[in-house]
Design a protein around this motif. Structure first.
Motif, PDB file in Angstrom:
ATOM      1  N   PHE A  11       0.792  -1.182  -0.038  1.00 41.02           N
ATOM      2  CA  PHE A  11      -0.063  -0.042   0.006  1.00 41.02           C
ATOM      3  C   PHE A  11       0.938   1.185   0.008  1.00 41.02           C
ATOM      4  CE2 PHE A  11      -2.471   3.159   2.434  1.00 41.02           C
ATOM      5  CZ  PHE A  11      -3.582   3.256   1.559  1.00 41.02           C
ATOM      6  N   ASN A  12       0.459   2.072  -0.925  1.00 39.17           N
ATOM      7  CA  ASN A  12       1.352   3.490  -1.042  1.00 39.17           C
ATOM      8  C   ASN A  12       0.222   4.477  -0.972  1.00 39.17           C
ATOM      9  OD1 ASN A  12       2.191   5.811  -2.131  1.00 39.17           O
ATOM     10  ND2 ASN A  12       4.068   4.699  -2.873  1.00 39.17           N
ATOM     11  N   THR A  13      -0.101   5.337  -0.024  1.00 35.24           N
ATOM     12  CA  THR A  13      -1.100   6.321   0.054  1.00 35.24           C
ATOM     13  C   THR A  13      -1.110   7.282  -0.990  1.00 35.24           C
ATOM     14  OG1 THR A  13       0.003   7.632   1.525  1.00 35.24           O
ATOM     15  CG2 THR A  13      -1.593   6.005   2.448  1.00 35.24           C
ATOM     16  N   GLY A  14      -0.008   7.989  -1.287  1.00 38.49           N
ATOM     17  CA  GLY A  14       0.123   9.049  -2.181  1.00 38.49           C
ATOM     18  C   GLY A  14      -0.239   8.574  -3.800  1.00 38.49           C
ATOM     19  N   ASN A  15       0.319   7.444  -3.979  1.00 38.05           N
ATOM     20  CA  ASN A  15       0.386   7.061  -5.755  1.00 38.05           C
ATOM     21  C   ASN A  15      -1.220   6.157  -5.864  1.00 38.05           C
ATOM     22  OD1 ASN A  15       2.537   8.324  -6.794  1.00 38.05           O
ATOM     23  ND2 ASN A  15       3.593   6.431  -6.185  1.00 38.05           N
ATOM     24  N   TYR A  16      -1.293   5.625  -4.770  1.00 33.18           N
ATOM     25  CA  TYR A  16      -2.452   4.482  -4.852  1.00 33.18           C
ATOM     26  C   TYR A  16      -3.738   5.253  -4.878  1.00 33.18           C
ATOM     27  CZ  TYR A  16      -4.905   0.232  -3.775  1.00 33.18           C
ATOM     28  OH  TYR A  16      -6.033  -0.710  -3.641  1.00 33.18           O
ATOM     29  N   LYS A  17      -3.865   6.288  -4.047  1.00 34.16           N
ATOM     30  CA  LYS A  17      -5.123   6.991  -4.392  1.00 34.16           C
ATOM     31  C   LYS A  17      -5.297   7.722  -5.574  1.00 34.16           C
ATOM     32  CE  LYS A  17      -6.816   8.710   0.153  1.00 34.16           C
ATOM     33  NZ  LYS A  17      -6.818   9.916   0.938  1.00 34.16           N
ATOM     34  N   GLU A  38      -1.197  -8.126   5.549  1.00 33.85           N
ATOM     35  CA  GLU A  38      -1.841  -8.010   6.734  1.00 33.85           C
ATOM     36  C   GLU A  38      -1.420  -6.572   7.383  1.00 33.85           C
ATOM     37  OE1 GLU A  38      -1.650 -11.264   9.083  1.00 33.85           O
ATOM     38  OE2 GLU A  38      -3.720 -12.314   8.201  1.00 33.85           O
ATOM     39  N   ASN A  39      -0.142  -6.316   7.442  1.00 36.86           N
ATOM     40  CA  ASN A  39       0.805  -5.152   7.965  1.00 36.86           C
ATOM     41  C   ASN A  39       0.105  -3.991   7.244  1.00 36.86           C
ATOM     42  OD1 ASN A  39       2.086  -5.138   5.689  1.00 36.86           O
ATOM     43  ND2 ASN A  39       4.243  -5.474   6.956  1.00 36.86           N
ATOM     44  N   GLN A  40      -0.595  -3.975   6.324  1.00 36.51           N
ATOM     45  CA  GLN A  40      -1.003  -2.951   5.410  1.00 36.51           C
ATOM     46  C   GLN A  40      -2.508  -2.647   5.606  1.00 36.51           C
ATOM     47  OE1 GLN A  40       1.158  -0.897   2.994  1.00 36.51           O
ATOM     48  NE2 GLN A  40       2.546  -2.171   4.201  1.00 36.51           N
ATOM     49  N   GLN A  41      -3.032  -3.416   6.522  1.00 35.33           N
ATOM     50  CA  GLN A  41      -4.495  -3.330   6.749  1.00 35.33           C
ATOM     51  C   GLN A  41      -5.044  -2.207   7.323  1.00 35.33           C
ATOM     52  OE1 GLN A  41      -6.319  -6.840   8.867  1.00 35.33           O
ATOM     53  NE2 GLN A  41      -8.287  -6.146   8.511  1.00 35.33           N
ATOM     54  N   GLU A  42      -4.554  -1.564   8.446  1.00 31.54           N
ATOM     55  CA  GLU A  42      -4.814  -0.369   8.898  1.00 31.54           C
ATOM     56  C   GLU A  42      -4.932   0.751   7.994  1.00 31.54           C
ATOM     57  OE1 GLU A  42      -3.313   2.406  12.712  1.00 31.54           O
ATOM     58  OE2 GLU A  42      -3.176   0.226  13.002  1.00 31.54           O
ATOM     59  N   GLN A  43      -3.598   0.869   7.331  1.00 26.14           N
ATOM     60  CA  GLN A  43      -3.598   2.152   6.348  1.00 26.14           C
ATOM     61  C   GLN A  43      -4.724   1.937   5.239  1.00 26.14           C
ATOM     62  OE1 GLN A  43       0.555   2.092   4.922  1.00 26.14           O
ATOM     63  NE2 GLN A  43       0.571   4.291   5.230  1.00 26.14           N
ATOM     64  N   PHE A  44      -4.670   0.623   4.534  1.00 25.16           N
ATOM     65  CA  PHE A  44      -5.701   0.591   3.678  1.00 25.16           C
ATOM     66  C   PHE A  44      -6.996   1.005   3.986  1.00 25.16           C
ATOM     67  CE2 PHE A  44      -8.871  -1.548   1.143  1.00 25.16           C
ATOM     68  CZ  PHE A  44      -8.144  -1.253  -0.239  1.00 25.16           C
ATOM     69  N   GLN A  45      -7.463   0.633   5.178  1.00 21.04           N
ATOM     70  CA  GLN A  45      -8.844   0.701   5.771  1.00 21.04           C
ATOM     71  C   GLN A  45      -9.287   2.450   6.001  1.00 21.04           C
ATOM     72  OE1 GLN A  45      -9.183  -2.533   8.646  1.00 21.04           O
ATOM     73  NE2 GLN A  45     -10.538  -3.580   7.197  1.00 21.04           N
ATOM     74  N   LYS A  46      -8.105   2.969   6.461  1.00 22.74           N
ATOM     75  CA  LYS A  46      -8.203   4.300   6.817  1.00 22.74           C
ATOM     76  C   LYS A  46      -8.316   5.134   5.702  1.00 22.74           C
ATOM     77  CE  LYS A  46      -5.132   8.005   8.832  1.00 22.74           C
ATOM     78  NZ  LYS A  46      -3.702   8.456   9.178  1.00 22.74           N
ATOM     79  N   HIS A  47      -7.567   4.838   4.515  1.00 24.53           N
ATOM     80  CA  HIS A  47      -7.843   5.632   3.224  1.00 24.53           C
ATOM     81  C   HIS A  47      -8.600   5.341   2.564  1.00 24.53           C
ATOM     82  CE1 HIS A  47      -4.019   7.986   4.215  1.00 24.53           C
ATOM     83  NE2 HIS A  47      -3.634   7.016   4.813  1.00 24.53           N
ATOM     84  N   PHE A  48      -9.361   3.952   2.539  1.00 20.64           N
ATOM     85  CA  PHE A  48     -10.068   3.525   1.712  1.00 20.64           C
ATOM     86  C   PHE A  48     -11.337   2.707   2.222  1.00 20.64           C
ATOM     87  CE2 PHE A  48      -6.419   3.911  -0.756  1.00 20.64           C
ATOM     88  CZ  PHE A  48      -6.677   4.756  -1.812  1.00 20.64           C
ATOM     89  N   PRO A  49     -12.000   3.514   3.360  1.00 15.34           N
ATOM     90  CA  PRO A  49     -12.929   2.679   3.995  1.00 15.34           C
ATOM     91  C   PRO A  49     -14.080   2.024   3.335  1.00 15.34           C
ATOM     92  CG  PRO A  49     -13.155   5.076   4.250  1.00 15.34           C
ATOM     93  CD  PRO A  49     -11.859   4.777   3.515  1.00 15.34           C
ATOM     94  N   SER A  50     -14.433   2.323   2.029  1.00 17.30           N
ATOM     95  CA  SER A  50     -15.373   2.063   1.440  1.00 17.30           C
ATOM     96  C   SER A  50     -15.128   0.634   0.524  1.00 17.30           C
ATOM     97  CB  SER A  50     -16.267   2.807   0.552  1.00 17.30           C
ATOM     98  OG  SER A  50     -15.260   3.481  -0.372  1.00 17.30           O
ATOM     99  N   GLU A  51     -14.021   0.540   0.576  1.00 18.52           N
ATOM    100  CA  GLU A  51     -13.324  -0.687  -0.279  1.00 18.52           C
ATOM    101  C   GLU A  51     -13.184  -1.927   0.266  1.00 18.52           C
ATOM    102  OE1 GLU A  51     -13.393  -0.257  -3.575  1.00 18.52           O
ATOM    103  OE2 GLU A  51     -13.278   2.008  -3.779  1.00 18.52           O
TER     104      GLU A  51
END
Length: 79
Positions: A11-17, A38-51
């Motif tokens: 997961f990469n918040t800048g480019n990924y969004k 799994e170690n990316q779960q918190e970040q992913f859910q924070k930035h993409f809660p509807s996915e």
């Protein structure tokens, strides 16, 4: 024909969004599937809660993908 867009990796918040937004613009009727470690779960859910995303255990590398290749198996002299 139904289109599926599969996005996986670290997961990469800048480019990924930006990339996710562009993919959804280009494929508005596609089904989107996401997967990461799994170690990316918190970040992913924070930035993409509807996915919805599938999270996997990150494998332990027990070898080096280049340094552990025997020289006899090199396919190019530019190792």
């Amino acid at each position: 024909m139904k289109i599926a867009v599969c996005v996986s990796g670290i997961f990469n918040t800048g480019n990924y969004k930006f990339i996710n937004k562009r993919l959804k613009e280009k494929f508005p009727t596609a089904d989107f599937y996401y997967a990461t470690w799994e170690n990316q779960q918190e970040q992913f859910q924070k930035h993409f809660p509807s996915e919805t995303c599938t999270f996997y255990n990150e494998p332990v590398m027990e070898y080096h993908p280049y340094k552990d290749i025997p020289p006899s198996k090199f396919v190019t002299p530019y190792y």
